[in-house]
Write a protein that holds these residues in place. Structure first.
Motif, PDB file in Angstrom:
ATOM      1  N   LEU A 197      23.066 -11.732 -15.805  1.00  0.00           N
ATOM      2  CA  LEU A 197      23.966 -10.954 -16.198  1.00  0.00           C
ATOM      3  C   LEU A 197      24.617  -9.762 -15.613  1.00  0.00           C
ATOM      4  O   LEU A 197      25.667 -10.347 -16.264  1.00  0.00           O
ATOM      5  CB  LEU A 197      23.928 -10.430 -17.826  1.00  0.00           C
ATOM      6  N   ARG A 198      23.912  -9.238 -14.856  1.00  0.00           N
ATOM      7  CA  ARG A 198      24.652  -8.164 -14.264  1.00  0.00           C
ATOM      8  C   ARG A 198      25.423  -8.369 -12.611  1.00  0.00           C
ATOM      9  O   ARG A 198      27.011  -7.767 -12.720  1.00  0.00           O
ATOM     10  CB  ARG A 198      23.229  -6.636 -13.665  1.00  0.00           C
ATOM     11  N   SER A 199      24.577  -9.607 -12.948  1.00  0.00           N
ATOM     12  CA  SER A 199      25.916 -10.158 -11.824  1.00  0.00           C
ATOM     13  C   SER A 199      27.029 -10.534 -11.988  1.00  0.00           C
ATOM     14  O   SER A 199      27.895 -10.187 -11.154  1.00  0.00           O
ATOM     15  CB  SER A 199      24.731 -11.336 -10.919  1.00  0.00           C
ATOM     16  N   ALA A 200      26.665 -11.828 -12.563  1.00  0.00           N
ATOM     17  CA  ALA A 200      28.282 -11.786 -14.156  1.00  0.00           C
ATOM     18  C   ALA A 200      28.989 -11.071 -13.859  1.00  0.00           C
ATOM     19  O   ALA A 200      30.093 -11.098 -13.806  1.00  0.00           O
ATOM     20  CB  ALA A 200      27.515 -12.765 -15.048  1.00  0.00           C
ATOM     21  N   CYS A 201      28.578 -10.148 -14.449  1.00  0.00           N
ATOM     22  CA  CYS A 201      29.562  -8.669 -14.512  1.00  0.00           C
ATOM     23  C   CYS A 201      30.300  -8.045 -14.011  1.00  0.00           C
ATOM     24  O   CYS A 201      31.184  -8.040 -14.180  1.00  0.00           O
ATOM     25  CB  CYS A 201      28.907  -7.620 -15.863  1.00  0.00           C
ATOM     26  N   ALA A 202      28.914  -7.886 -12.321  1.00  0.00           N
ATOM     27  CA  ALA A 202      29.808  -7.468 -11.300  1.00  0.00           C
ATOM     28  C   ALA A 202      30.535  -8.569 -10.301  1.00  0.00           C
ATOM     29  O   ALA A 202      32.205  -7.996 -10.532  1.00  0.00           O
ATOM     30  CB  ALA A 202      28.552  -7.461 -10.411  1.00  0.00           C
ATOM     31  N   ARG A 203      31.169  -9.770 -10.970  1.00  0.00           N
ATOM     32  CA  ARG A 203      32.126 -10.904 -10.258  1.00  0.00           C
ATOM     33  C   ARG A 203      32.636 -10.505 -11.207  1.00  0.00           C
ATOM     34  O   ARG A 203      34.398 -10.920 -11.133  1.00  0.00           O
ATOM     35  CB  ARG A 203      30.996 -12.351 -10.935  1.00  0.00           C
ATOM     36  N   VAL A 204      32.973 -10.593 -12.485  1.00  0.00           N
ATOM     37  CA  VAL A 204      34.508 -10.148 -13.619  1.00  0.00           C
ATOM     38  C   VAL A 204      34.792  -8.944 -12.844  1.00  0.00           C
ATOM     39  O   VAL A 204      36.393  -8.480 -12.689  1.00  0.00           O
ATOM     40  CB  VAL A 204      33.602 -10.168 -14.953  1.00  0.00           C
ATOM     41  N   GLY A 205      33.829  -7.499 -12.630  1.00  0.00           N
ATOM     42  CA  GLY A 205      34.276  -6.762 -12.364  1.00  0.00           C
ATOM     43  C   GLY A 205      35.383  -6.372 -10.731  1.00  0.00           C
ATOM     44  O   GLY A 205      36.505  -5.934 -10.371  1.00  0.00           O
ATOM     45  N   ARG A 206      34.889  -8.034 -10.075  1.00  0.00           N
ATOM     46  CA  ARG A 206      36.066  -7.264  -8.615  1.00  0.00           C
ATOM     47  C   ARG A 206      37.193  -7.689  -8.644  1.00  0.00           C
ATOM     48  O   ARG A 206      37.759  -7.610  -7.375  1.00  0.00           O
ATOM     49  CB  ARG A 206      34.866  -9.731  -8.328  1.00  0.00           C
ATOM     50  N   THR A 207      37.547  -8.631  -9.288  1.00  0.00           N
ATOM     51  CA  THR A 207      38.484  -8.774 -10.020  1.00  0.00           C
ATOM     52  C   THR A 207      39.772  -8.350 -10.874  1.00  0.00           C
ATOM     53  O   THR A 207      40.848  -8.570 -10.680  1.00  0.00           O
ATOM     54  CB  THR A 207      38.864 -10.266  -9.222  1.00  0.00           C
ATOM     55  N   CYS A 208      39.132  -8.043 -11.947  1.00  0.00           N
ATOM     56  CA  CYS A 208      39.528  -8.089 -12.956  1.00  0.00           C
ATOM     57  C   CYS A 208      38.862  -6.104 -13.735  1.00  0.00           C
ATOM     58  O   CYS A 208      39.633  -6.227 -15.218  1.00  0.00           O
ATOM     59  CB  CYS A 208      39.371  -9.008 -14.326  1.00  0.00           C
ATOM     60  N   LEU A 209      39.097  -5.151 -12.712  1.00  0.00           N
ATOM     61  CA  LEU A 209      39.073  -4.138 -13.633  1.00  0.00           C
ATOM     62  C   LEU A 209      40.547  -3.989 -14.147  1.00  0.00           C
ATOM     63  O   LEU A 209      40.651  -2.519 -15.368  1.00  0.00           O
ATOM     64  CB  LEU A 209      38.794  -3.061 -12.403  1.00  0.00           C
ATOM     65  N   SER A 210      41.735  -4.320 -13.641  1.00  0.00           N
ATOM     66  CA  SER A 210      42.835  -3.646 -14.350  1.00  0.00           C
ATOM     67  C   SER A 210      42.723  -4.129 -15.332  1.00  0.00           C
ATOM     68  O   SER A 210      43.311  -3.691 -16.972  1.00  0.00           O
ATOM     69  CB  SER A 210      44.066  -3.886 -13.458  1.00  0.00           C
ATOM     70  N   LEU A 211      41.962  -5.668 -16.380  1.00  0.00           N
ATOM     71  CA  LEU A 211      42.439  -6.118 -17.292  1.00  0.00           C
ATOM     72  C   LEU A 211      41.838  -4.902 -18.837  1.00  0.00           C
ATOM     73  O   LEU A 211      41.891  -6.047 -19.618  1.00  0.00           O
ATOM     74  CB  LEU A 211      42.604  -8.138 -17.116  1.00  0.00           C
ATOM     75  N   ILE A 212      40.749  -5.026 -17.827  1.00  0.00           N
ATOM     76  CA  ILE A 212      39.616  -4.800 -18.672  1.00  0.00           C
ATOM     77  C   ILE A 212      40.836  -3.070 -19.606  1.00  0.00           C
ATOM     78  O   ILE A 212      41.279  -2.384 -19.428  1.00  0.00           O
ATOM     79  CB  ILE A 212      38.723  -3.884 -18.948  1.00  0.00           C
ATOM     80  N   PRO A 213      39.778  -3.495 -21.544  1.00  0.00           N
ATOM     81  CA  PRO A 213      41.126  -2.693 -22.226  1.00  0.00           C
ATOM     82  C   PRO A 213      40.995  -0.771 -21.917  1.00  0.00           C
ATOM     83  O   PRO A 213      39.601  -0.933 -22.320  1.00  0.00           O
ATOM     84  CB  PRO A 213      41.322  -3.173 -23.372  1.00  0.00           C
ATOM     85  N   ILE A 214      42.536  -0.267 -22.035  1.00  0.00           N
ATOM     86  CA  ILE A 214      41.214   1.633 -22.237  1.00  0.00           C
ATOM     87  C   ILE A 214      41.003   1.683 -23.304  1.00  0.00           C
ATOM     88  O   ILE A 214      39.682   2.177 -23.073  1.00  0.00           O
ATOM     89  CB  ILE A 214      42.461   2.339 -21.754  1.00  0.00           C
ATOM     90  N   GLY A 215      40.964   1.295 -24.504  1.00  0.00           N
ATOM     91  CA  GLY A 215      39.848   2.075 -25.608  1.00  0.00           C
ATOM     92  C   GLY A 215      38.410   1.776 -25.257  1.00  0.00           C
ATOM     93  O   GLY A 215      38.007   1.873 -25.769  1.00  0.00           O
ATOM     94  N   ASP A 216      38.630   0.231 -24.409  1.00  0.00           N
ATOM     95  CA  ASP A 216      37.430  -0.603 -24.376  1.00  0.00           C
ATOM     96  C   ASP A 216      36.346   0.904 -23.533  1.00  0.00           C
ATOM     97  O   ASP A 216      34.187   0.837 -23.268  1.00  0.00           O
ATOM     98  CB  ASP A 216      36.730  -1.844 -23.865  1.00  0.00           C
ATOM     99  N   LEU A 217      37.321   1.441 -22.796  1.00  0.00           N
ATOM    100  CA  LEU A 217      36.519   2.616 -22.035  1.00  0.00           C
ATOM    101  C   LEU A 217      36.107   3.609 -22.410  1.00  0.00           C
ATOM    102  O   LEU A 217      35.094   4.162 -22.029  1.00  0.00           O
ATOM    103  CB  LEU A 217      36.927   2.411 -20.910  1.00  0.00           C
ATOM    104  N   ALA A 218      36.043   4.295 -23.806  1.00  0.00           N
ATOM    105  CA  ALA A 218      35.503   5.402 -24.297  1.00  0.00           C
ATOM    106  C   ALA A 218      33.934   4.764 -24.396  1.00  0.00           C
ATOM    107  O   ALA A 218      33.554   4.020 -25.193  1.00  0.00           O
ATOM    108  CB  ALA A 218      36.196   5.226 -25.900  1.00  0.00           C
ATOM    109  N   GLY A 219      33.262   6.108 -24.545  1.00  0.00           N
ATOM    110  CA  GLY A 219      31.434   5.735 -24.405  1.00  0.00           C
ATOM    111  C   GLY A 219      30.838   4.633 -23.134  1.00  0.00           C
ATOM    112  O   GLY A 219      30.221   4.697 -22.757  1.00  0.00           O
ATOM    113  N   THR A 220      31.520   4.320 -22.686  1.00  0.00           N
ATOM    114  CA  THR A 220      30.930   3.298 -21.269  1.00  0.00           C
ATOM    115  C   THR A 220      30.776   3.995 -20.010  1.00  0.00           C
ATOM    116  O   THR A 220      31.579   5.176 -19.796  1.00  0.00           O
ATOM    117  CB  THR A 220      32.421   2.287 -20.299  1.00  0.00           C
ATOM    118  N   SER A 221      29.384   3.997 -20.310  1.00  0.00           N
ATOM    119  CA  SER A 221      28.777   5.231 -19.122  1.00  0.00           C
ATOM    120  C   SER A 221      28.674   4.590 -17.216  1.00  0.00           C
ATOM    121  O   SER A 221      29.395   3.519 -17.160  1.00  0.00           O
ATOM    122  CB  SER A 221      26.571   4.448 -19.442  1.00  0.00           C
ATOM    123  N   VAL A 222      28.977   6.190 -17.104  1.00  0.00           N
ATOM    124  CA  VAL A 222      29.000   6.288 -15.060  1.00  0.00           C
ATOM    125  C   VAL A 222      28.042   4.603 -14.823  1.00  0.00           C
ATOM    126  O   VAL A 222      29.268   4.319 -13.645  1.00  0.00           O
ATOM    127  CB  VAL A 222      28.968   7.759 -14.641  1.00  0.00           C
TER     128      VAL A 222
END
Length: 564
Positions: free
Chosen positions: A162-187
């Motif tokens: 799952l970590r690898s799958a999430c990293a693949r999503v982040g590879r090209t889709c960081l800008s599409l992650i809703p900013i509201g969902d980032l609240a409380g997300t750890s570093v």
């Protein structure tokens, strides 16, 4: 109806139905049946289980015991036992939201679900209740909206797939992650998502959005540095190479964010100006070294060239099967090697690199190996050997030394890069035959930038590709053609102290200069017989003073351009 694998529990197993009935009509009928059962469960028709949620006491879900048993070993064990749930059909569950549980039930009936409101909760339930196929479904359907929940579950459960799958999503889709969902997300969770992203500007914007979601703008209208209470954003910014962001984006995006100090930005600007001054200067040939022959300072198809810390030039003299070491003042220092199969002898020496200790690494294209020598020409060791396994080589074409002293070998025939320790121990490789990002077609040149990026002349694909130190793809530039910034056969490659990328084109008979972001600056040289013309330029290197030394292969000489 079918029976569970353990011999008990009757269930309508959708997976079994699909596997046994492979024709389209039968599958459609099976899926339609499960959709009808799901509709009945939602309406409470012919159901025999009532499920109560601790977090939603006013809402009761109804379901068919047979479906629950067929899709979950936990429910199967529950209803096969003498537990109260088996006798009464009343099931009570804690710490589960109504929305997530409804999605769970939907999947158990139909093998589909809508986008989860909290992906972490759905992942947790898939694991807790051992829902057949749900984790595989979630892996295949990760989206920017669901990836944060999946990252949270992966962090707590230690699920590497799952970590690898999430990293693949982040590879090209960081800008599409809703900013509201980032609240409380750890570093740490954000770092995982950023780890495979190929754009430094996109990574910076993601870090800035995380900062706004969690810390505002610092509250004081000033830049945030470590010690201002925002170490988290500094950890994210440490993953951003600001040198790879264009000057326009530094001014339009980075500077207004106030996340980078004015002092640091000024340092970047000054380096850009120095680089611009060097890269845009008028390059002229200032020296020609050598001619066709076998004597001192004579060559027969020089191919590879490298500089020592003492500004000596080390050259692979291909057809003479030897190495020559020269001074920039034309003085001959040493030559060693001859044609043959023994150690210290060559069949086709094509490339050379020198580490900080003065150790010389020579790629022998036809022996499929790298031989290692002291600066006085004494043989030390060899590594490689013909093959495609780890540590084996097929027509090695170039080499470069990383900042930590490892050796990058351009494994041309295997269409990959291999990284070795200085003693020849193989570490890892990356790349394969192809034309997609991270693939190669007979790569011929490799260099390491001041930022430790691995820069490759992907000759067969007529482009340059740039990777991080672990082989992760960052970017590519160039295409086939004769226009400025295009290639016919990129061969040698070098990187200046400023990060500018220089590429020799064997068929276009010129050297092109690009900024570190891939922007074309200028080219020098052309085909011809004059002092300032090339015929098959191959390896090249840049001296500390800014001179460019080029192996002018078919003219059997070295050319020095720029200033000494």
């Amino acid at each position: 109806p079918v029976w569970g694998e353990d011999g008990g529990g009757c269930g309508m197993a959708l997976d079994w139905v699909v596997q046994e009935h492979t024709d389209a009509d039968a599958m459609a009928q099976s899926l339609g049946l499960m959709e009808q059962l799901w509709q009945q469960a939602q309406e409470g028709v012919l159901t025999d289980v009532r499920i109560h949620l601790q977090d939603a006491p006013s809402r009761v879900f109804t379901a068919h015991r047979s479906v629950l048993c067929a899709r979950s070993r936990v429910f199967l064990g529950m209803f096969e036992s003498d537990m109260e749930e088996s006798r009464t059909g009343e099931v009570r569950m804690g710490e589960v939201s109504a929305d997530a549980f409804e999605m769970l039930l939907c999947f158990m009936y139909t093998s589909r679900t809508s986008k989860p409101a909290d992906g972490a909760e759905l992942w947790h339930m898939a694991d807790m209740y051992q829902i057949q196929g749900l984790q595989e479904f979630l892996l295949q359907s990760l989206t920017p909206e669901s990836v944060l929940g999946a990252v949270r579950f992966a962090s707590t459960a230690g699920c590497e797939a799952l970590r690898s799958a999430c990293a693949r999503v982040g590879r090209t889709c960081l800008s599409l992650i809703p900013i509201g969902d980032l609240a409380g997300t750890s570093v740490q969770e954000c770092q995982l998502l950023m780890s495979h992203c190929i754009g430094d500007l996109e990574k910076f914007r993601f870090a800035e959005r995380w900062h706004r979601a969690n810390r505002g703008n610092g509250g004081g209208g000033h830049s945030i540095e470590v010690g201002d209470g925002c170490e988290g954003v500094e950890q994210l910014l440490s993953m951003v190479d600001l040198r790879m962001i264009s000057t326009a984006d530094l001014l339009a995006v980075v500077k207004p964010s106030l996340l980078v100090s004015p002092e640091r930005l000024n340092t970047l600007y000054e380096k850009r100006l120095r680089s611009m001054e060097w890269a845009t200067q008028r390059f002229e040939q200032v020296k020609s070294i050598g001619s066709l022959g076998r004597g001192d300072r004579e060559f027969n198809r020089p191919v590879g060239v490298a500089l020592t810390d003492g500004s000596k030039i080390v050259v692979t003299d291909q057809e003479n099967c030897r190495i020559q070491i020269l001074g920039l003042n034309n003085a001959s220092v040493l030559r060693f090697g001859s044609r043959g199969d023994g150690f210290g002898r060559f069949l086709n020496p094509v490339a050379v690199s020198v580490d900080r200790e003065g150790t010389i690494f020579v790629c022998d294209h036809d022996r499929h190996e790298v031989q290692v020598f002291r600066m006085d020409g004494a043989f030390l060791r060899a590594f490689g050997g013909e093959g495609s396994d780890k540590g084996k080589l097929l027509n090695p074409r170039d080499s470069a030394v990383t900042r930590d002293g490892n050796i990058v070998i351009c494994d041309k025939g295997n269409h990959r890069m291999q990284i070795f320790k200085p003693d020849g121990t193989p570490l890892f490789s990356f790349g394969s035959m192809g034309e997609f990002e991270g693939q190669f077609n007979h790569p011929c040149g490799v260099a390491v930038s001041p930022s430790s990026h691995i820069v490759v002349a992907d000759s067969g694909n007529a482009r340059v590709q740039v990777f991080d130190g672990d082989g992760g793809f960052l970017k590519s530039f160039g295409s086939r053609g004769d226009e400025p910034g295009e290639f016919q056969s990129p061969d040698g490659i070098a990187v200046s102290d400023h990060g500018d990328i220089l590429v020799s084109d064997w068929r276009s008979h010129r050297v092109s200069i690009f900024r570190d972001d891939g922007q074309f600056v200028q080219a020098f040289g052309s085909e011809g017989e004059g002092d300032d013309h090339f015929k098959g330029p191959a390896g090249l290197t840049v001296s500390p003073g800014g001179s460019v030394v080029v192996a002018d292969q078919l003219h059997h000489r070295l050319q020095v351009w720029g200033k000494l």
